[in-house]
Scaffold this active site. Structure first.
Site, mmCIF file in Angstrom:
data_model
loop_
_atom_site.group_PDB
_atom_site.id
_atom_site.type_symbol
_atom_site.label_atom_id
_atom_site.label_comp_id
_atom_site.label_asym_id
_atom_site.label_seq_id
_atom_site.Cartn_x
_atom_site.Cartn_y
_atom_site.Cartn_z
ATOM 1 N N CYS A 108 4.270 9.320 -0.125
ATOM 2 C CA CYS A 108 2.868 9.713 -0.246
ATOM 3 C C CYS A 108 2.751 10.716 -1.384
ATOM 4 O O CYS A 108 3.477 11.710 -1.412
ATOM 5 C CB CYS A 108 2.377 10.336 1.056
ATOM 6 S SG CYS A 108 0.700 10.979 0.905
ATOM 7 N N ARG B 199 0.840 -1.215 0.000
ATOM 8 C CA ARG B 199 0.000 0.000 0.000
ATOM 9 C C ARG B 199 0.869 1.256 0.000
ATOM 10 O O ARG B 199 0.988 1.946 -0.998
ATOM 11 C CB ARG B 199 -0.944 -0.026 1.220
ATOM 12 C CG ARG B 199 -2.067 1.003 1.167
ATOM 13 C CD ARG B 199 -1.664 2.408 1.497
ATOM 14 N NE ARG B 199 -1.055 2.535 2.831
ATOM 15 C CZ ARG B 199 -0.508 3.660 3.280
ATOM 16 N NH1 ARG B 199 -0.476 4.750 2.515
ATOM 17 N NH2 ARG B 199 0.056 3.725 4.474
ATOM 18 N N HIS C 75 9.238 7.402 7.497
ATOM 19 C CA HIS C 75 9.815 7.422 6.152
ATOM 20 C C HIS C 75 11.304 7.748 6.284
ATOM 21 O O HIS C 75 11.729 8.375 7.252
ATOM 22 C CB HIS C 75 9.059 8.431 5.280
ATOM 23 C CG HIS C 75 7.676 7.951 4.906
ATOM 24 N ND1 HIS C 75 7.323 7.639 3.617
ATOM 25 C CD2 HIS C 75 6.579 7.686 5.671
ATOM 26 C CE1 HIS C 75 6.050 7.223 3.591
ATOM 27 N NE2 HIS C 75 5.574 7.247 4.831
ATOM 28 N N ASN D 160 9.537 4.679 2.197
ATOM 29 C CA ASN D 160 9.313 4.147 3.539
ATOM 30 C C ASN D 160 10.620 3.494 3.962
ATOM 31 O O ASN D 160 11.402 3.054 3.123
ATOM 32 C CB ASN D 160 8.234 3.054 3.496
ATOM 33 C CG ASN D 160 6.838 3.624 3.423
ATOM 34 O OD1 ASN D 160 6.332 3.917 2.353
ATOM 35 N ND2 ASN D 160 6.232 3.791 4.572
#
Ligand code: HMG
Ligand code: MG
Length: 284
Positions: free
Chosen positions: A238, A13, A207, A247
């Site tokens: 994002c 995701r 992150h 990440n």
């Protein structure tokens, strides 16, 4: 150090949502199926958000339908509103994640709502989920820094964490969305949050944009946090947070934790396989 530290895998995701190139549902399923063999208890695999806002997550229902579910693994999905919740439920998500921001600038950019409005959107989700005993996790973005509003006051994060926890989120994941946190700012934020929500219900979601995620994890471990989100291969970011690349890589966190003497329960060989798959998805 001894004891268990859990890594919550968010690669399918948070990792993939930022990829500009098209990644097929079959590729996503293969990635999740590999991760399912690595020993995670929770893997975030889907996001039921507007496809205009995040086109990469459009095949989320197909991903949930196509994966081979491993026993003991909960497959999670993001939902920004009731529509997302209903679709995630219909697709068979084992848990839902709602996502709020500690800063107004990011809230507007990411979900086109004020923080207050977003809480109102989450209330019916939490109510519906409670009715059927479906776990809901709460994310808070920009816990130390916002790309629009600058530094975030720890008290704001603590208030929001308290609100989400009181409304029924079983865990609060604290997001350094743009990877600008330092061990010092993480400690200040965690000390404030820990006063309002039990530390056993907190997770770190860091992150690695500035290369400090592992140091921030160390600072969090020292304050008792035992769950960290990470993405295999260090994929991600994002789309609505400028500069939020990467990440922290699951394989790096797992190796780091094991070096410190913690048990992650993960199979490092399978994890390396998943990380290679993730890197190939990015580079293909
Ligand atoms: P909006 O434009 O204000 O609202 O978007 P809207 O109601 O006008 O909806 C826009 C369109 O999306 C409409 O379609 C809706 O039907 C549709 P149209 O009529 O124009 O064809 N829509 C939906 N479609 C699918 N699923 C839904 C849904 N809801 C509406 N659930 C909205 C508001 C919240 C929908 C939008 O802003 C959005 O989807 N934002 C999501 C952004 C996002 O996913 N960001 C990444 C995840 S958060 C993150 O990465 C941070 C995190 O990792 C932690 C950290 O690192 O900090 C979690
Ligand atoms: Mg994130």
């Amino acid at each position: 150090m001894t004891g268990r530290v859990e890594i919550f895998e968010v690669g399918p995701r948070d990792g993939l949502q930022n990829e500009a190139r098209e990644i097929s549902v079959a590729q996503k399923i293969a990635f999740v199926d590999c991760l399912s063999r690595a020993g995670f208890s929770r893997i975030e695999v889907a996001s039921f958000v507007s496809r205009k806002w995040v086109p990469q997550m459009a095949g989320s229902a197909e991903v949930l339908a196509g994966i081979t579910r491993a026993p003991g693994v909960r497959y999670a999905a993001l939902a920004p509103n009731m529509r997302g919740y209903d679709e995630a439920r219909a697709a068979g998500a084992d848990e839902i994640a709602i996502f709020a921001s500690a800063s107004e600038g990011f809230s507007k950019a990411n979900i086109n709502a004020t923080v207050g409005e977003s809480i109102e959107r989450f209330k019916p989700i939490l109510k519906a989920a409670r009715h059927i005993d479906l776990p809901v996790r709460g994310y808070i973005s920009c816990v130390t820094d916002c790309p629009f509003d600058g530094p975030t006051a720890p008290a704001r994060v603590a208030d929001l964490a308290d609100t989400l926890f009181s409304l029924g989120c079983y865990e609060i994941s604290l997001g350094d969305t743009i990877g600008q946190a330092t061990p010092d700012s993480i400690v200040k934020m965690l000390l404030a949050v820990r006063d309002r929500v039990p530390v056993g219900r907190l997770a770190g979601h860091y992150h690695d944009t500035a290369g400090r995620a592992l140091a921030n994890i160390d600072a969090s471990l020292s304050l008792g946090v035992r769950v960290f989100d990470a993405a295999a291969g260090g994929l991600g970011g994002c789309p609505y947070a400028p500069g939020a690349s990467g990440n922290v890589a699951t394989e790096a966190v797992a190796a780091h934790l094991e070096r410190l003497g913690y048990d992650t329960g993960l199979d490092m060989a399978v994890l390396e396989e998943a990380a290679s798959m993730a890197r190939a998805l990015r580079e293909a």
